[in-house]
Structure formats: structure tokens, C-alpha cells
Design an enzyme around this catalytic site. Structure first.
Site, PDB file in Angstrom:
ATOM      1  N   ARG A 102       3.759  -8.104   4.493  1.00 41.43           N
ATOM      2  CA  ARG A 102       3.084  -6.992   5.163  1.00 41.43           C
ATOM      3  C   ARG A 102       1.787  -7.486   5.811  1.00 41.43           C
ATOM      4  O   ARG A 102       1.158  -8.429   5.345  1.00 41.43           O
ATOM      5  CB  ARG A 102       2.760  -5.873   4.173  1.00 41.43           C
ATOM      6  CG  ARG A 102       3.964  -5.104   3.690  1.00 41.43           C
ATOM      7  CD  ARG A 102       3.548  -3.997   2.741  1.00 41.43           C
ATOM      8  NE  ARG A 102       2.962  -4.520   1.503  1.00 41.43           N
ATOM      9  CZ  ARG A 102       1.674  -4.569   1.227  1.00 41.43           C
ATOM     10  NH1 ARG A 102       0.789  -4.154   2.109  1.00 41.43           N
ATOM     11  NH2 ARG A 102       1.242  -5.057   0.073  1.00 41.43           N
ATOM     12  N   LYS A 140       7.747   0.669   3.953  1.00 38.71           N
ATOM     13  CA  LYS A 140       6.452   1.147   3.474  1.00 38.71           C
ATOM     14  C   LYS A 140       5.840   2.203   4.385  1.00 38.71           C
ATOM     15  O   LYS A 140       5.036   3.025   3.926  1.00 38.71           O
ATOM     16  CB  LYS A 140       5.492  -0.032   3.311  1.00 38.71           C
ATOM     17  CG  LYS A 140       5.863  -0.958   2.158  1.00 38.71           C
ATOM     18  CD  LYS A 140       5.935  -0.222   0.821  1.00 38.71           C
ATOM     19  CE  LYS A 140       6.163  -1.181  -0.332  1.00 38.71           C
ATOM     20  NZ  LYS A 140       6.366  -0.477  -1.621  1.00 38.71           N
ATOM     21  N   HIS A 195       4.040   4.497  -6.537  1.00 39.95           N
ATOM     22  CA  HIS A 195       4.499   3.146  -6.220  1.00 39.95           C
ATOM     23  C   HIS A 195       4.929   2.506  -7.530  1.00 39.95           C
ATOM     24  O   HIS A 195       4.166   1.818  -8.191  1.00 39.95           O
ATOM     25  CB  HIS A 195       3.366   2.347  -5.570  1.00 39.95           C
ATOM     26  CG  HIS A 195       3.784   0.985  -5.123  1.00 39.95           C
ATOM     27  ND1 HIS A 195       2.954  -0.106  -5.180  1.00 39.95           N
ATOM     28  CD2 HIS A 195       4.956   0.527  -4.603  1.00 39.95           C
ATOM     29  CE1 HIS A 195       3.582  -1.173  -4.715  1.00 39.95           C
ATOM     30  NE2 HIS A 195       4.801  -0.816  -4.363  1.00 39.95           N
ATOM     31  N   SER A 211       3.155  -5.328  -5.819  1.00 40.45           N
ATOM     32  CA  SER A 211       4.186  -6.318  -5.564  1.00 40.45           C
ATOM     33  C   SER A 211       3.894  -7.592  -6.351  1.00 40.45           C
ATOM     34  O   SER A 211       2.764  -8.079  -6.382  1.00 40.45           O
ATOM     35  CB  SER A 211       4.237  -6.631  -4.073  1.00 40.45           C
ATOM     36  OG  SER A 211       5.170  -7.628  -3.801  1.00 40.45           O
ATOM     37  N   LYS A 214       7.744  -5.145 -11.406  1.00 41.23           N
ATOM     38  CA  LYS A 214       8.412  -3.834 -11.389  1.00 41.23           C
ATOM     39  C   LYS A 214       9.924  -3.966 -11.312  1.00 41.23           C
ATOM     40  O   LYS A 214      10.660  -3.383 -12.100  1.00 41.23           O
ATOM     41  CB  LYS A 214       7.934  -2.986 -10.199  1.00 41.23           C
ATOM     42  CG  LYS A 214       6.547  -2.478 -10.245  1.00 41.23           C
ATOM     43  CD  LYS A 214       6.310  -1.385  -9.222  1.00 41.23           C
ATOM     44  CE  LYS A 214       6.869  -1.654  -7.860  1.00 41.23           C
ATOM     45  NZ  LYS A 214       6.261  -2.805  -7.179  1.00 41.23           N
ATOM     46  N   THR A 215      10.371  -4.728 -10.311  1.00 37.85           N
ATOM     47  CA  THR A 215      11.811  -4.833 -10.080  1.00 37.85           C
ATOM     48  C   THR A 215      12.501  -5.559 -11.226  1.00 37.85           C
ATOM     49  O   THR A 215      13.547  -5.124 -11.718  1.00 37.85           O
ATOM     50  CB  THR A 215      12.073  -5.556  -8.749  1.00 37.85           C
ATOM     51  OG1 THR A 215      11.466  -4.807  -7.684  1.00 37.85           O
ATOM     52  CG2 THR A 215      13.557  -5.681  -8.482  1.00 37.85           C
ATOM     53  N   ASP A 220      11.072   0.975  -6.806  1.00 36.12           N
ATOM     54  CA  ASP A 220       9.799   0.873  -6.093  1.00 36.12           C
ATOM     55  C   ASP A 220       9.088   2.184  -5.787  1.00 36.12           C
ATOM     56  O   ASP A 220       7.873   2.243  -5.887  1.00 36.12           O
ATOM     57  CB  ASP A 220      10.029   0.128  -4.780  1.00 36.12           C
ATOM     58  CG  ASP A 220       8.741  -0.392  -4.173  1.00 36.12           C
ATOM     59  OD1 ASP A 220       7.891  -0.925  -4.914  1.00 36.12           O
ATOM     60  OD2 ASP A 220       8.585  -0.287  -2.948  1.00 36.12           O
ATOM     61  N   ARG A 230      12.499 -12.520  -0.213  1.00 33.38           N
ATOM     62  CA  ARG A 230      12.933 -11.171  -0.587  1.00 33.38           C
ATOM     63  C   ARG A 230      14.442 -11.001  -0.477  1.00 33.38           C
ATOM     64  O   ARG A 230      15.108 -11.633   0.353  1.00 33.38           O
ATOM     65  CB  ARG A 230      12.278 -10.141   0.338  1.00 33.38           C
ATOM     66  CG  ARG A 230      10.774 -10.002   0.166  1.00 33.38           C
ATOM     67  CD  ARG A 230      10.447  -9.037  -0.939  1.00 33.38           C
ATOM     68  NE  ARG A 230       9.011  -8.893  -1.131  1.00 33.38           N
ATOM     69  CZ  ARG A 230       8.464  -7.985  -1.920  1.00 33.38           C
ATOM     70  NH1 ARG A 230       9.241  -7.139  -2.592  1.00 33.38           N
ATOM     71  NH2 ARG A 230       7.163  -7.909  -2.061  1.00 33.38           N
TER      72      ARG A 230
END
Length: 570
Positions: free
Chosen positions: A98, A239, A258, A276, A280-281, A295, A360
Site C-alpha cells: 500500500r 482497502k 480490521h 498487517s 491475523k491470517t 481481515d 501475498r
């Protein structure tokens, strides 16, 4: 980026010869008259409403193409290559993450007074927006376009229609897999509440367009329209829609988050907040629990619901042993961004970060074997805040009071990890309110108060702070927390194993540290004990505490009990 000339192997040449007319690649991918000619392709009298956006003189228009056809288009156009596992591999060039400095929100009457204007929510005038929009309209003339019409919001009570218009087939595949896909009946009556136009090939002129670089991500909240240009990084589309949801959801008494969510066979839901790279994932993809989403979620009066229909996982150093569900989800229909691939064998190397550390994978939620098809769950029994502490100060797990939860939610402390944004090559200490401040247009205190209200309404909900960062010293001295131990601590929190454990307040941060966790060495639970030099730890803890206090000054209007829940600086 691959080109037609360097797509290796006879399978690609056979595909090109059998399916397409190479002479039409410049103006549109032409299928033979039979077979796939009617799949998602505009008829002469059908523009799918693009003319209402001012789009005209276009090439071929493709709407909601099936996954195999989108993959074929991407291969023939030279947008990517197939890996041995069937995933489509692409490179995003200069922008491998990003670009928050290139994001803008239009100054317009309907939203102006509501926005928290700051370094993340940067204004751009209506005139400059219209200028960029006209450049987009000129750029797409004569070009083929791909449309995805779908939805965000798994709970129908809070669902919005989304339309994404792409110049690249692979980016259209990305949004097809990431958002909620419509049924045939839903597609017939689809209405776009949000529209995203992504034209990576269009580079802006900073001096003329009043922006910072050739890249731009511009949100017009009044029009519910997003323009993305100059960057090939697909996460900008995802996003941008999240930011729109974060603006609109509080108006419906929904807390946008988030974070990831999963649920066990008893119906107990868990939330995982984190920036990020904090896990989390990885941690939400638990083979013993059903994944709701990785997410973006909303917490309504009825419970939790996913905004999306897919996952966007970091893959650097991905292993089948540590992340078996993510590993198996990367297959045909998945997209890999900037993952190293051998040019001849097409074997992937997840440990190779020469393009970026922010490699990713994007794939639909259904690629996770035990996912929650409904995308909804009840009110959470457990909430976990994830941080990657580069100082090595915070305990690997600690329990938070309601006020501490609000304090740490507003603080959003972590270390910004390499590759998540441009020019980040080593972990940097950062504070990001709501664990994603750059995605939240409203003041952070609005979301924090909503979280506090939810926790007050559901006192049975336990909140934990989990440090997936460093232990035994700061970055460069200590070691990254073992994923095995982190999983054991998270499992203990989810299973209720920590409900009756004795806790000791941390002497600086006041958070409650458990004396034991099943399957975890006791000596690492107290971070001071993990350091060889206890005095050095104390100094580092005080330094981090001072940064917390300094950062929190921006929230001067918060209630005293929330301020008192923060660290003690001596």
C-alpha cells in the site's frame, strides 16, 4: 512481469492458438464464435451501465467472467504465469505494498464535517478529483475493461453492492475472489452502492493533479466512488472498499473492525485484531475452528459478520508445517503477488523476498477447508489484540480489562513489518489507532467507544493482548516468538484454559500476565525473565511506555479511566 514471448511451455502456446486470435489482443481478447463467446461479454446494445459513469468509446467489456476464463485472459495478455500448484503469479512492479501517502479523500459537503482529517485522511479538492476522473475516462477509451459486480457484507441487513472496473484481467480475478460473489439471480438485479475504477497503467502528474506521485487512491464518499491509478498493488482496491465501509457502518450501529474472526463447533466466536504482519491470517486459520474471515468484519447488535468473501495472506516464509490451511488454499484460482517463481519449472520459493517481503496470496474463503460459509457468527467470547513488539517488552500474552482494551485499541501498537508499505525494510515501532488508522475516516474515539459499548453489553467477553513479536531482547538481539507457543497461548485463551489462572499486573503496563499457560514454558511468560539483563529490560520498558504516553496525547478528550489504564512512566 511476464510477456507473451517469455511464457514458457507448449501449454501456453496451445492455449493461445486454440482460444484466441492474436491479432485482436490489442483491442480485445476475441473468442471464437462458438463456445465461450457469450460468457460475460457485452452485446452491442449492452454497456452494463458504464455510460452512466461517462465511459464511452470502449473496447470489449467483460462482466463477471468465470475464474478459468479470467486466468486464461491474464495468461494470454502476459499479465502473469501459472505456478506448479496452479496459482496465477503476478508482479506488481514499483508498488509492492500500500502507498498511504498517495491516498486522498475528496472534500465534499456530505462528509466534510465527519472526517478526521489527519496525515492518513488527506483532503483533495472536488476540482482535482474531477480532473483525475476525466483523465481516467480518457485513458480507458478504446481499452478492454473487466467488471466485477458483487457484494460486501455477509449479513444481508448490512450489505452493499460493489462494482469494480479493471483494465487487467488478473486484478478482476483478485476482486472476484476477495469480495462476495453473486448468484446468477443476484447478478441480474445487481445495484452498485460502491464503484471502484482501477487503472494501474495511468500515471498521474503530481504537479498538474495536485497529488504526491504518479500513484493515486482517491475516495469520493459522497459519490461512493474510488479511483485507483499508477499502482498495480491489488490491495489498494480491497482497502478502499474497507474505508468506505468504515465510514458508513457506524451510522447503522455496526463497529467496523480490521480483524479476523473464527468460530468453534459450540458456536463460540473469536476476534483477532491486528495490523498487517501481526498474524491475523495465520492464527485465525485454525484447523479446529471454522474461519469466518481473515481481515475485515463488522460487530452489530446481532453479532459478527465478514465484509468479504476471500483472504489476502502474507506468504513470506510460508510453510506447509506452520500454515497448512493457507498452504493448501494456494491453488488454481488463487493469485500470488511478487512471489519468486522459477522461470522454467514454475516452482515457487516462498522464502525469496527479493521483490518484497510483502509477498501475498489472494484466494476465496471457500479454499479454506472448514470455513464458515455463512460468514456470520454470534457475539465473541474472546477478543485477541495482536502486536509484533520490536522492543521485546510486552508479555507473549496478557489479559485486559475493559478500559485497558479501549486504551490498547486506541493505541494500536505494533512494529510495522518489512514490505507492508513502500520503503519499509526493517521493523519500525508504530501506533495505529483501531489497529488500522489509515483505513478509518472517522475519529478513532468513535470506534473505541463503540468497542467499549460492545464489551459492556457482553461482560462475558474476555480480551487478551498477544505479542507475536520479539522475546528476550529487542529486534536484532532477541528472538521472534515461536509460532508453536503463540498458537498454544491463543488456544488456551479460546478454550477457557486461562479463565481461572492467577494473574499478576505488569509493573509498567498494568496488563494482567498469567502465571501459567498449558504447553508454554513458564519462563517466557514474564518478559523480564526472558532477558539476560533485567535492568536493560526495565529501561526498554520505560522507553516504550513513554512512547505510548506521547502517542496517546492525540486523544486528549478520552475519559480519565481510559487514560489511567495505560502504562506507568517513572
Amino acid at each position: 512481469m511476464a510477456t507473451l514471448s517469455n511464457l514458457q511451455g507448449n501449454c501456453y502456446q496451445d492455449l493461445i492458438n486454440a482460444k484466441y486470435s492474436a491479432s485482436r489482443l490489442g483491442s480485445g481478447l476475441g473468442y471464437p464464435a462458438q463456445g465461450l463467446s457469450s460468457v460475460g461479454i457485452r452485446h452491442d446494445d449492452q454497456f452494463y451501465g458504464l455510460e452512466e459513469l461517462g465511459m464511452k468509446n470502449l473496447g470489449q467489456i467483460y462482466r463477471n467472467l468465470p475464474v478459468p476464463v479470467l486466468v486464461e485472459h491474464a495468461l494470454v495478455r502476459g499479465e502473469g504465469r501459472l505456478a506448479t500448484n496452479g496459482a496465477l503469479c503476478v508482479e506488481t512492479g514499483k508498488y509492492t505494498g500500500r502507498s498511504p501517502k498517495d491516498k486522498f479523500i475528496v472534500e465534499e459537503a456530505s462528509s466534510w464535517s465527519n472526517i478526521d482529517w489527519n496525515k492518513f485522511n488527506v483532503p483533495i479538492s472536488e476540482a482535482k478529483f474531477q480532473q483525475l476522473y476525466q483523465r481516467v475516462l480518457s485513458y480507458i477509451q478504446g481499452r478492454d475493461l473487466y467488471i466485477f459486480d458483487g457484494y460486501v457484507g455477509a449479513d444481508p441487513r448490512y450489505q452493499f453492492g460493489v462494482r469494480v472496473i479493471n483494465e487487467f484481467a488478473w486484478q478482476n480475478l483478485f476482486v472476484h475472489q476477495l469480495f462476495l460473489r453473486p448468484t446468477a439471480a443476484e447478478l441480474e438485479g445487481h445495484k452498485a452502492d460502491f464503484t471502484v475504477i482501477s487503472v494501474p497503467g495511468l500515471q498521474a502528474d503530481p504537479e498538474v493533479d495536485g497529488i504526491h506521485s504518479e500513484a493515486f487512491v482517491v475516495l469520493h464518499i459522497g459519490k461512493r466512488l474510488v479511483l485507483v491509478g499508477g499502482t498495480h498493488y491489488a490491495g489498494e482496491m480491497k482497502k478502499s472498499v474497507f474505508s468506505l465501509m468504515n465510514y458508513l457502518m457506524p451510522q447503522q450501529d455496526v463497529l467496523p473492525m480490521h480483524g479476523a474472526a473464527n468460530i468453534d463447533h459450540h458456536g463460540h466466536t473469536a476476534l483477532f485484531f491486528g495490523l498487517s504482519g501481526t498474524g491475523k491470517t495465520t492464527l485465525s486459520a485454525d484447523p479446529d475452528r471454522s474461519l469466518i474471515g481473515d481481515d475485515e468484519h463488522g460487530w452489530s447488535a446481532e453479532g459478527i459478520f465478514n465484509f468479504e468473501g476471500g483472504c489476502y495472506a502474507k506468504t513470506i516464509h510460508l510453510s506447509q508445517e506452520n500454515e497448512p490451511q493457507i498452504w493448501s488454499a494456494i491453488r488454481f484460482g488463487s493469485i500470488l503477488e511478487n512471489v519468486a517463481i522459477a522461470p522454467d519449472s514454475r516452482v515457487l520459493d516462498y522464502d525469496d523476498g527479493h521483490l518484497t517481503e510483502n509477498t501475498r496470496a489472494a484466494y476465496p474463503l471457500t479454499y479454506i477447508p472448514n470455513c464458515s460459509i455463512s460468514g456470520v457468527g454470534g457475539h465473541p467470547k474472546t477478543v485477541i489484540f495482536l502486536t509484533a513488539d520490536a522492543f521485546g517488552v510486552l508479555p507473549p500474552i496478557s489479559r485486559l480489562t475493559r478500559e485497558q482494551a479501549m486504551y490498547h485499541f486506541l493505541s494500536g501498537y505494533t512494529s510495522k513489518l518489512a514490505g507492508t508499505e513502500r520503503d519499509i525494510t526493517a521493523p519500525q515501532v508504530t501506533f495505529s489507532a483501531c489497529f488500522g488508522q489509515c483505513f478509518f475516516p472517522l475519529p478513532a474515539t468513535v470506534y473505541a467507544e463503540m468497542l467499549g459499548d460492545r464489551l459492556e453489553q457482553h461482560p462475558e467477553t474476555q480480551v487478551y493482548l498477544v505479542n507475536t513479536g520479539w522475546s528476550g531482547g529487542a529486534y536484532g538481539i532477541g528472538k521472534r516468538m515461536s509460532i508453536k507457543h503463540t498458537r498454544a497461548m491463543v488456544s488456551a485463551a479460546l478454550n477457557g484454559d486461562l479463565d481461572n489462572v492467577k494473574y499478576t499486573p505488569h509493573p509498567v503496563f498494568q496488563i494482567l500476565v498469567p502465571e501459567r499457560v498449558p504447553g508454554v514454558p513458564t519462563e517466557i511468560l514474564n518478559p523480564r525473565n526472558a532477558w539476560e539483563d533485567a535492568e536493560a529490560y526495565d529501561q526498554q520498558a520505560q522507553e516504550l511506555a513513554r512512547q505510548f504516553v506521547e502517542n496517546f496525547k492525540q486523544f486528549g478528550s478520552v475519559r480519565p479511566e481510559i487514560l489511567e489504564a495505560g502504562p506507568i512512566v517513572r
